[in-house]
Design a protein around this motif. Structure first.
Motif, PDB file in Angstrom:
ATOM      1  N   ALA A  50      -0.253  10.638   6.875  1.00  0.00           N
ATOM      2  CA  ALA A  50      -0.847   9.664   7.587  1.00  0.00           C
ATOM      3  C   ALA A  50      -1.456  10.502   8.345  1.00  0.00           C
ATOM      4  O   ALA A  50      -1.306  10.754   9.602  1.00  0.00           O
ATOM      5  N   LYS A  87      -4.526   6.099   0.292  1.00  0.00           N
ATOM      6  CA  LYS A  87      -5.534   4.830  -0.115  1.00  0.00           C
ATOM      7  C   LYS A  87      -5.852   5.049   1.604  1.00  0.00           C
ATOM      8  O   LYS A  87      -5.075   5.985   2.147  1.00  0.00           O
ATOM      9  N   LYS A  88      -6.792   4.556   2.259  1.00  0.00           N
ATOM     10  CA  LYS A  88      -7.125   3.932   3.308  1.00  0.00           C
ATOM     11  C   LYS A  88      -7.087   2.439   3.796  1.00  0.00           C
ATOM     12  O   LYS A  88      -7.840   1.675   2.756  1.00  0.00           O
ATOM     13  N   TYR A  89      -6.652   2.426   4.695  1.00  0.00           N
ATOM     14  CA  TYR A  89      -6.760   0.404   5.617  1.00  0.00           C
ATOM     15  C   TYR A  89      -6.901   0.497   6.709  1.00  0.00           C
ATOM     16  O   TYR A  89      -6.824   1.098   7.564  1.00  0.00           O
ATOM     17  N   GLU A  90      -6.823  -0.468   6.911  1.00  0.00           N
ATOM     18  CA  GLU A  90      -6.915  -0.871   8.408  1.00  0.00           C
ATOM     19  C   GLU A  90      -6.034  -1.644   9.015  1.00  0.00           C
ATOM     20  O   GLU A  90      -5.843  -3.150   7.751  1.00  0.00           O
ATOM     21  N   SER A  93      -7.376   2.741  11.696  1.00  0.00           N
ATOM     22  CA  SER A  93      -7.460   3.120  10.780  1.00  0.00           C
ATOM     23  C   SER A  93      -6.832   3.972  10.096  1.00  0.00           C
ATOM     24  O   SER A  93      -7.233   4.835  10.521  1.00  0.00           O
ATOM     25  N   THR A 125       1.182  -1.310   0.147  1.00  0.00           N
ATOM     26  CA  THR A 125       0.003   0.350  -0.301  1.00  0.00           C
ATOM     27  C   THR A 125       0.686   1.467   0.075  1.00  0.00           C
ATOM     28  O   THR A 125       0.867   2.026  -0.889  1.00  0.00           O
ATOM     29  N   THR A 153      -5.522   6.231   6.924  1.00  0.00           N
ATOM     30  CA  THR A 153      -6.000   7.069   5.462  1.00  0.00           C
ATOM     31  C   THR A 153      -4.207   7.844   4.853  1.00  0.00           C
ATOM     32  O   THR A 153      -3.408   8.717   5.654  1.00  0.00           O
ATOM     33  N   ASN A 154      -3.720   6.966   3.560  1.00  0.00           N
ATOM     34  CA  ASN A 154      -2.413   7.811   3.214  1.00  0.00           C
ATOM     35  C   ASN A 154      -2.646   8.695   2.334  1.00  0.00           C
ATOM     36  O   ASN A 154      -3.158   7.497   1.340  1.00  0.00           O
TER      37      ASN A 154
END
Length: 788
Positions: free
Chosen positions: A297, A263-266, A280, A253, A282-283
């Motif tokens: 981030a 990109k957003k991810y957990e 959680s 990512t 967000t980049n």
């Protein structure tokens, strides 16, 4: 001659070319420098030519010199705006002073520039009938203008050539360009500060990574979540906080973000101390000049939310708890089991709309009825905090959230949730109660509280602050320091205010201030108030009156100086006992600010005054005797304690008997007596008296009085030591006289015996007897020598 003419012609063509570029505004700074140099060269060349007619040469020279003057003016103005270290105001003041130099009569030309509601003028500028003006425009709107006037009436007719009008327009364009540049720069600076504030104060963790994944910057929330300091975070790689199974996923990512994606991810990670958390993230790529230079981030800790979400999902899946639904066409109402539990009804209870509304308190019932009607008629959602009375009579706060569902423009149902907010709401009400309590405390605190606007006008003061100046809180409105303090203090206060506004930092001050009630010593804490609507650049202050503390400090300093003098002054140490005691009494009275000081000796249960100081006079009470045994309470206090501090002699049982026999006649109102101890027992006391009124003795004053008693004891000890030294010397002198007399008599006796034996030896006829007698004489002389 031909060569000179040819050169002049070439210079003339070059000048014409440059002037055309100037007219088209295509002339660079380098070309402008070149034009000025060419004009100077051409002018010198014309002065050396003989074939030109004088008038023709002067005209050409005049024409080019005027253009050179205009070019120099523009060049100087351009130079001014190269100084980026100065403010726009400073630069504009320089520009307006340069403008007259580009016109026909600089000495009689005055200029004014108005831009963004600010005016800059040359010193002699004033409105005149003849003038030349042009507008300054920015983004298709007028932001100001330039005006040039001729102050000499003789030169009005010759004023303002067409070239000068063009000059003014070019100056306007230069100012407009730099005005926009400064405005954009200020806007960018403001945005940068705004972004920095958002970054630092964001409750969510935020951090920046370089292209390799190392942390370059992090906010306080990130440090708190990571359980380390911001300094420790810097330079660490993001992989250090990941669970191993998530490293590959995040690496992939991160590479996508470096290539420009958002990109957003957990992810599951762990803190600096090893605690596991779910985040959680967000980049966002950081792009500068079209290139990705790093990653920003934003993280949210969703650990608790995920746990709750899982529980809620299971709960809603099994029971739809805490929900309700109103079937509008059929006028039926559904409650889930938790909704019934909140209302404390049985599980088989079947609610109706009317019955449900009756659970609400009257004021809440009106609100929820109106909200449901608007939802049915207009489709308006609602979110209300209401109070109900349960079936069992308990009062409870709930949150009712609802929205409507429509079919073919008709409301078919209203549904929502019911949440128990009783604890939160009561905590909120308690918080509001605390706020009101705080306001009440503020109103009754002894501290002085105020708020001043940017102009130094008092906009808010508490009652205690207003009372200092004998005014009401309303009367204090819009007053300034100049209205309340003397000139020096008002100037000092205004200077502090300006510094706080300029630096944005609080300021602490301690100072004496003249008030209507006298000089007071205040400890003040002033601080900027930047985020109060309507009070931008305001200043708040909390001021505490520490006059008593300062007075105690000054008293302590004076007391230390007094004790040091009494203990170390060589001249005082050489003086006699009476002088020492008088000095101690006088200085002690002045230091404690009392009327009288008496020094007493205790002899056979009587006190005899041996030194007295009374408001500048001495020995008033010397010889006075008090039978101390007649006053048992006072006598007991002297024997058991070193100090007797009485603030009001008429309200203290220790003075029983003394009032009628001594205190009344001496008009004593308060006393501070300290016993003089030698060899572990009291031998006297030092009495400090205040006449005619009570007085509260401070602890430092009591301790000082004890030190004075110790000084008196030391004086007596020194005096006793000196008396003993004199007695010892006299005793030694007597012994020396006695020894000398004994020595003299022994010596004489030996001499008599020796002489008698010598006479006997001379008369003896027996040689043997004579020899023995002379031997005895020699032995006696030896004994005499040994005695010597």
């Amino acid at each position: 001659m031909k060569s000179s003419k040819s050169e002049n012609k070439r210079l003339s063509q070059k000048i014409d070319h440059l002037l055309k570029e100037l007219d088209r505004d295509e002339l660079s700074i380098e070309s402008k420098k070149e034009l000025r140099n060419v004009l100077n060269t051409y002018a010198r060349s014309l002065k050396t030519e003989h074939y030109y007619e004088a008038d023709s040469r002067d005209e050409v020279l005049h024409q080019y010199s005027e253009r050179l003057k205009e070019m120099s003016c523009l060049y100087e103005i351009l130079d001014v705006f190269q100084n980026e270290g100065s403010s726009f105001d400073e630069l504009m003041q320089k520009v307006v002073s340069i403008i007259p130099s580009g016109f026909y009569a600089p000495a009689n030309t005055e200029a004014q520039v108005e831009i963004d509601n600010k005016v800059y003028q040359t010193p002699g500028y004033k409105e005149l009938p003849v003038g030349l003006s042009t507008e300054i425009n920015s983004e298709a709107r007028k932001v100001g203008g330039i005006t040039v006037v001729i102050s000499s009436p003789k030169q009005v007719d010759a004023a303002f050539f067409s070239e000068e009008k063009k000059l003014l327009e070019k100056i306007s364009e230069i100012i407009q360009v730099n005005y926009d540049k400064f405005r954009i720069r200020d806007s960018l600076n403001h945005r940068e500060l705004h972004y920095r504030s958002i970054f630092e104060n964001n409750p969510d963790p935020m951090f920046w990574l370089d292209k390799k994944g190392f942390i370059k910057e992090a906010n306080e929330a990130m440090a708190e979540r990571a359980q380390c300091s911001k300094e420790e975070l810097k330079g660490m790689h993001y992989q250090a906080f990941l669970e191993p199974e998530y490293v590959d996923k995040v690496n992939k990512t991160f590479n996508e973000v470096i290539n420009g994606a958002i990109k957003k991810y957990e992810v599951h990670g762990r803190t600096f101390k090893g605690n596991r958390r779910i985040l959680s993230i967000t980049n966002i790529p950081l792009i500068f000049d079209g290139r990705v230079e790093g990653v920003q981030a934003i993280a949210k800790d969703v650990t608790d939310f995920k746990k709750t979400e899982g529980l809620l999902y299971k709960t809603y899946k099994l029971a739809r708890m805490g929900t309700w639904e109103l079937d509008v066409p059929n006028d039926t109402l559904y409650w889930s089991s938790i909704t019934k539990e909140l209302h404390e009804v049985d599980d088989d209870y079947e609610p109706t709309l009317e019955a449900a509304l009756n659970f609400y308190k009257p004021e809440s019932r009106e609100l929820v009825t109106d909200a449901v009607n608007r939802a049915v008629q207009e489709g308006e959602a609602f979110d209300l905090e209401l109070e109900i009375i349960t079936r069992k009579g308990n009062e409870r706060w709930i949150r009712a959230v609802g929205e409507a569902e429509f079919h073919e423009n008709k409301c078919v149902r209203v549904y929502g949730s019911t949440q128990d907010i009783d604890h939160r709401k009561k905590a909120q009400l308690k918080s509001e109660q605390s706020k009101r309590l705080l306001e009440a405390i503020l109103a009754n605190t002894e501290s002085l509280v105020f708020v001043k606007d940017a102009q130094g006008r008092y906009k808010l003061v508490n009652e205690q602050f207003a009372q200092i100046f004998g005014l009401s809180q309303d009367e204090m409105q819009n007053k300034t320091s100049a209205d309340l303090f003397d000139e020096k203090e008002a100037f000092h206060s205004a200077a502090e205010d300006r510094k706080i506004i300029e630096t944005g930092k609080p300021m602490v001050d301690r100072s004496w201030v003249s008030t209507p009630s006298g000089m007071r010593f205040y400890f003040s804490n002033k601080f900027p108030l930047n985020n109060v609507p309507g009070l931008e650049n305001a200043i708040g202050g909390i001021v505490t009156d520490i006059t008593s503390v300062k007075q105690a400090e000054l008293r302590a300093q004076k007391q230390r100086e007094t004790i040091t003098y009494l203990a170390t002054d060589k001249d005082l140490a050489k003086s006699n006992l009476e002088t020492k005691l008088k000095t101690i009494a006088r200085i002690s009275a002045n230091t404690l600010n009392v009327d009288e000081v008496h020094i007493w000796l205790i002899e056979d249960e009587k006190m005899r005054c041996i030194c007295s100081y009374d408001n500048g006079s001495y020995q008033k009470m010397v010889g006075h005797v008090i039978d101390i045994y007649k006053y048992p309470n006072y006598y007991k206090e002297i024997k058991n304690n070193r100090v007797i501090a009485i603030s009001d002699v008429y309200a203290d049982d220790r003075t029983e008997g003394l009032i009628d026999d001594f205190i009344k006649s001496q008009n004593i109102g308060a006393l501070l007596d300290n016993s003089i101890h030698m060899s572990g027992s009291p031998m006297g006391l030092v009495g400090h008296n205040v006449l005619g009124k009570p007085r509260v003795w401070e602890q430092d004053e009591i301790m000082f009085a004890e030190a004075i008693a110790d000084q008196v004891a030391q004086v007596f000890a020194d005096e006793e030591r000196q008396v003993r030294e004199v007695e010892i010397r006299e005793s030694l002198k007597e012994k020396e006289i006695l020894l000398a007399e004994i020595h003299h008599r022994v010596k004489n006796n030996l001499a008599v015996v020796s002489s008698m034996m010598q006479l006997q030896a001379y008369k003896a006829e027996d040689p043997e007897l004579t020899k023995k007698l002379m031997d005895s004489v020699l032995r006696i002389k030896v004994m005499a020598n040994i005695h010597d």
